[in-house]
Design a protein around this motif. Structure first.
Motif, PDB file in Angstrom:
ATOM      1  N   GLY A  14     -47.944  10.700  77.593  1.00 20.38           N
ATOM      2  CA  GLY A  14     -47.959  10.300  76.193  1.00 20.38           C
ATOM      3  C   GLY A  14     -47.381  11.359  75.282  1.00 20.38           C
ATOM      4  O   GLY A  14     -46.649  11.041  74.330  1.00 20.38           O
ATOM      5  N   LEU A  15     -47.684  12.626  75.558  1.00 20.64           N
ATOM      6  CA  LEU A  15     -47.145  13.702  74.735  1.00 20.64           C
ATOM      7  C   LEU A  15     -45.634  13.803  74.864  1.00 20.64           C
ATOM      8  O   LEU A  15     -44.917  13.993  73.863  1.00 20.64           O
ATOM      9  N   MET A  16     -45.120  13.660  76.076  1.00 23.03           N
ATOM     10  CA  MET A  16     -43.689  13.832  76.294  1.00 23.03           C
ATOM     11  C   MET A  16     -42.883  12.587  75.970  1.00 23.03           C
ATOM     12  O   MET A  16     -41.711  12.683  75.601  1.00 23.03           O
ATOM     13  N   GLU A  17     -43.511  11.418  76.091  1.00 24.13           N
ATOM     14  CA  GLU A  17     -42.814  10.167  75.804  1.00 24.13           C
ATOM     15  C   GLU A  17     -42.986   9.717  74.364  1.00 24.13           C
ATOM     16  O   GLU A  17     -42.330   8.785  73.917  1.00 24.13           O
ATOM     17  N   GLY A  18     -43.902  10.367  73.646  1.00 24.50           N
ATOM     18  CA  GLY A  18     -44.120   9.989  72.261  1.00 24.50           C
ATOM     19  C   GLY A  18     -45.049   8.813  72.091  1.00 24.50           C
ATOM     20  O   GLY A  18     -45.095   8.203  71.015  1.00 24.50           O
ATOM     21  N   GLY A  19     -45.816   8.460  73.108  1.00 25.61           N
ATOM     22  CA  GLY A  19     -46.743   7.343  73.040  1.00 25.61           C
ATOM     23  C   GLY A  19     -48.113   7.771  72.567  1.00 25.61           C
ATOM     24  O   GLY A  19     -48.321   8.898  72.114  1.00 25.61           O
ATOM     25  N   PRO A  20     -49.120   6.892  72.687  1.00 29.37           N
ATOM     26  CA  PRO A  20     -50.484   7.239  72.291  1.00 29.37           C
ATOM     27  C   PRO A  20     -51.050   8.334  73.179  1.00 29.37           C
ATOM     28  O   PRO A  20     -50.891   8.307  74.394  1.00 29.37           O
ATOM     29  N   THR A  21     -51.702   9.310  72.549  1.00 27.30           N
ATOM     30  CA  THR A  21     -52.134  10.477  73.317  1.00 27.30           C
ATOM     31  C   THR A  21     -53.573  10.894  73.080  1.00 27.30           C
ATOM     32  O   THR A  21     -54.190  11.476  73.971  1.00 27.30           O
ATOM     33  N   ALA A  22     -54.109  10.651  71.891  1.00 25.26           N
ATOM     34  CA  ALA A  22     -55.373  11.283  71.489  1.00 25.26           C
ATOM     35  C   ALA A  22     -56.481  11.050  72.501  1.00 25.26           C
ATOM     36  O   ALA A  22     -57.155  11.995  72.941  1.00 25.26           O
ATOM     37  N   SER A  23     -56.692   9.808  72.912  1.00 27.50           N
ATOM     38  CA  SER A  23     -57.785   9.502  73.828  1.00 27.50           C
ATOM     39  C   SER A  23     -57.615  10.215  75.163  1.00 27.50           C
ATOM     40  O   SER A  23     -58.545  10.852  75.666  1.00 27.50           O
ATOM     41  N   TYR A  24     -56.423  10.134  75.737  1.00 28.14           N
ATOM     42  CA  TYR A  24     -56.179  10.763  77.034  1.00 28.14           C
ATOM     43  C   TYR A  24     -56.267  12.283  76.953  1.00 28.14           C
ATOM     44  O   TYR A  24     -56.780  12.936  77.871  1.00 28.14           O
ATOM     45  N   VAL A  25     -55.757  12.862  75.874  1.00 30.97           N
ATOM     46  CA  VAL A  25     -55.804  14.322  75.742  1.00 30.97           C
ATOM     47  C   VAL A  25     -57.240  14.804  75.687  1.00 30.97           C
ATOM     48  O   VAL A  25     -57.629  15.753  76.380  1.00 30.97           O
ATOM     49  N   TRP A  26     -58.053  14.146  74.869  1.00 31.74           N
ATOM     50  CA  TRP A  26     -59.449  14.567  74.764  1.00 31.74           C
ATOM     51  C   TRP A  26     -60.190  14.356  76.077  1.00 31.74           C
ATOM     52  O   TRP A  26     -61.022  15.183  76.467  1.00 31.74           O
ATOM     53  N   GLN A  27     -59.896  13.260  76.765  1.00 35.32           N
ATOM     54  CA  GLN A  27     -60.525  13.038  78.066  1.00 35.32           C
ATOM     55  C   GLN A  27     -60.122  14.123  79.063  1.00 35.32           C
ATOM     56  O   GLN A  27     -60.951  14.615  79.838  1.00 35.32           O
ATOM     57  N   SER A  28     -58.845  14.488  79.053  1.00 35.12           N
ATOM     58  CA  SER A  28     -58.369  15.516  79.974  1.00 35.12           C
ATOM     59  C   SER A  28     -59.021  16.862  79.681  1.00 35.12           C
ATOM     60  O   SER A  28     -59.476  17.559  80.600  1.00 35.12           O
ATOM     61  N   VAL A  29     -59.071  17.235  78.412  1.00 32.54           N
ATOM     62  CA  VAL A  29     -59.706  18.505  78.040  1.00 32.54           C
ATOM     63  C   VAL A  29     -61.185  18.486  78.418  1.00 32.54           C
ATOM     64  O   VAL A  29     -61.729  19.484  78.920  1.00 32.54           O
ATOM     65  N   ALA A  30     -61.848  17.338  78.185  1.00 32.30           N
ATOM     66  CA  ALA A  30     -63.262  17.228  78.545  1.00 32.30           C
ATOM     67  C   ALA A  30     -63.462  17.380  80.053  1.00 32.30           C
ATOM     68  O   ALA A  30     -64.394  18.059  80.505  1.00 32.30           O
ATOM     69  N   TRP A  31     -62.578  16.757  80.850  1.00 31.22           N
ATOM     70  CA  TRP A  31     -62.648  16.912  82.305  1.00 31.22           C
ATOM     71  C   TRP A  31     -62.492  18.385  82.687  1.00 31.22           C
ATOM     72  O   TRP A  31     -63.236  18.910  83.526  1.00 31.22           O
ATOM     73  N   CYS A  32     -61.509  19.055  82.102  1.00 28.39           N
ATOM     74  CA  CYS A  32     -61.254  20.461  82.444  1.00 28.39           C
ATOM     75  C   CYS A  32     -62.456  21.337  82.111  1.00 28.39           C
ATOM     76  O   CYS A  32     -62.872  22.171  82.926  1.00 28.39           O
ATOM     77  N   LEU A  33     -63.007  21.159  80.917  1.00 33.57           N
ATOM     78  CA  LEU A  33     -64.150  21.983  80.518  1.00 33.57           C
ATOM     79  C   LEU A  33     -65.360  21.713  81.406  1.00 33.57           C
ATOM     80  O   LEU A  33     -66.083  22.641  81.787  1.00 33.57           O
ATOM     81  N   ALA A  34     -65.583  20.438  81.736  1.00 32.37           N
ATOM     82  CA  ALA A  34     -66.726  20.096  82.585  1.00 32.37           C
ATOM     83  C   ALA A  34     -66.562  20.678  83.989  1.00 32.37           C
ATOM     84  O   ALA A  34     -67.515  21.232  84.562  1.00 32.37           O
ATOM     85  N   ILE A  35     -65.355  20.578  84.543  1.00 30.62           N
ATOM     86  CA  ILE A  35     -65.114  21.109  85.884  1.00 30.62           C
ATOM     87  C   ILE A  35     -65.255  22.629  85.895  1.00 30.62           C
ATOM     88  O   ILE A  35     -65.864  23.215  86.806  1.00 30.62           O
ATOM     89  N   LEU A  36     -64.709  23.299  84.877  1.00 32.77           N
ATOM     90  CA  LEU A  36     -64.831  24.755  84.803  1.00 32.77           C
ATOM     91  C   LEU A  36     -66.288  25.183  84.652  1.00 32.77           C
ATOM     92  O   LEU A  36     -66.716  26.183  85.250  1.00 32.77           O
ATOM     93  N   ALA A  37     -67.045  24.428  83.852  1.00 43.65           N
ATOM     94  CA  ALA A  37     -68.455  24.764  83.639  1.00 43.65           C
ATOM     95  C   ALA A  37     -69.254  24.682  84.932  1.00 43.65           C
ATOM     96  O   ALA A  37     -70.252  25.395  85.102  1.00 43.65           O
ATOM     97  N   VAL A  38     -68.828  23.834  85.854  1.00 47.39           N
ATOM     98  CA  VAL A  38     -69.528  23.686  87.132  1.00 47.39           C
ATOM     99  C   VAL A  38     -68.964  24.637  88.186  1.00 47.39           C
ATOM    100  O   VAL A  38     -69.706  25.372  88.854  1.00 47.39           O
TER     101      VAL A  38
END
Length: 266
Positions: free
Chosen positions: A229-253
């Motif tokens: 979405g970021l590179m194609e110019g499409g919708p991004t907000a939901s996926y970006v926040w989900q990805s960041v949330a996944w990363c933070l959760a995985i790192l926290a564990v």
């Protein structure tokens, strides 16, 4: 080690000392690439093969969702190569464990977290070069960015954040296994479902209904969709926040678990 850390002074001095230790370990791991150039060569060759293989072998048969297949593929390939590249973290730590190097590190006056943090930082640096190379190859085979330059850089930053996250996942695995051959074998069952049951290569809606919920919401798919979405110019907000949330959760564990395993192992 505790006495040494206490001798460093207040908490700020302890943190600064841990940072220095981390950078020293990262530098040690990066030197290996300079002294063993074959390792760097093969590290770069594999991602290039992935790009050429999927671009020219499967590109004529697979269609992306509303865009050319190369533009659909490349954001996913960025994610895929750093996921597979994280195997080097598991294998490297397992090799250091078997050789007795980790025991020698423990005898030194250094922060225990520096061994793992330095390894993951070195692998993040390696992934930066790999991602840049894949970007160049992608542009040569027809990949084009339709978003702004800032969105493209944001996508690359998200790829590197995910790369760092996966390094900690594989660091935990490498510490648990303790043998380089076993670590490589054990990593594949973890990585393969995430990579191949994802939106990296094909749209999720083409998958069977029973597989679709997992493929759509697991971290690799979410990150690939966010980068796309970021590179194609499409919708991004939901996926970006989900990805960041996944990363933070995985790192926290995984980060505390890997440090705990390191302390118990050595």
């Amino acid at each position: 080690m505790t006495a040494h850390l206490a001798a460093r002074g207040p908490r700020g001095g302890v943190v600064l000392g841990a940072v220095r230790d981390t950078l020293a370990i990262a530098g040690r791991n990066l030197i290996a690439f300079r002294r063993v150039p074959q390792l760097m060569v093969f590290t770069f060759i594999q991602p290039v093969i992935f790009v050429l293989l999927f671009r020219y072998v499967f590109g004529g048969a697979i269609r992306g969702a509303g865009t050319s297949y190369v533009n659909y593929l490349m954001p996913g390939i960025f994610v895929q190569v750093v996921v597979f590249g994280a195997m080097a973290t598991a294998v490297g730590l397992a090799s250091d464990m078997r050789s007795g190097l980790l025991e020698r590190f423990r005898a030194l006056p250094m922060a225990r977290s520096a061994v793992l943090a330095g390894r993951t930082l070195a692998d993040l640096t390696r992934n930066m070069f790999v991602v840049v190379l894949i970007g160049v190859v992608g542009f040569l085979v027809g990949f084009r960015v339709h978003g702004t330059a800032w969105r493209f850089l944001g996508g690359m930053g998200l790829v590197l954040l995910f790369a760092y996250t996966m390094s900690w996942v594989l660091a935990t695995l490498g510490m648990a296994v303790g043998d380089p051959e076993s670590a490589q074998a054990a990593a594949f069952p973890v990585i393969a479902p995430l990579v191949f049951a994802s939106s990296i290569f094909i749209p999720v809606h083409t998958m069977p209904g029973w597989l679709r919920p997992f493929a759509e919401h697991q971290p690799v798919s979410v990150t690939a969709s966010a980068v796309r979405g970021l590179m194609e110019g499409g919708p991004t907000a939901s996926y970006v926040w989900q990805s960041v949330a996944w990363c933070l959760a995985i790192l926290a564990v995984c980060a505390p678990l890997a440090v705990w395993r390191y302390r118990r192992t050595v």
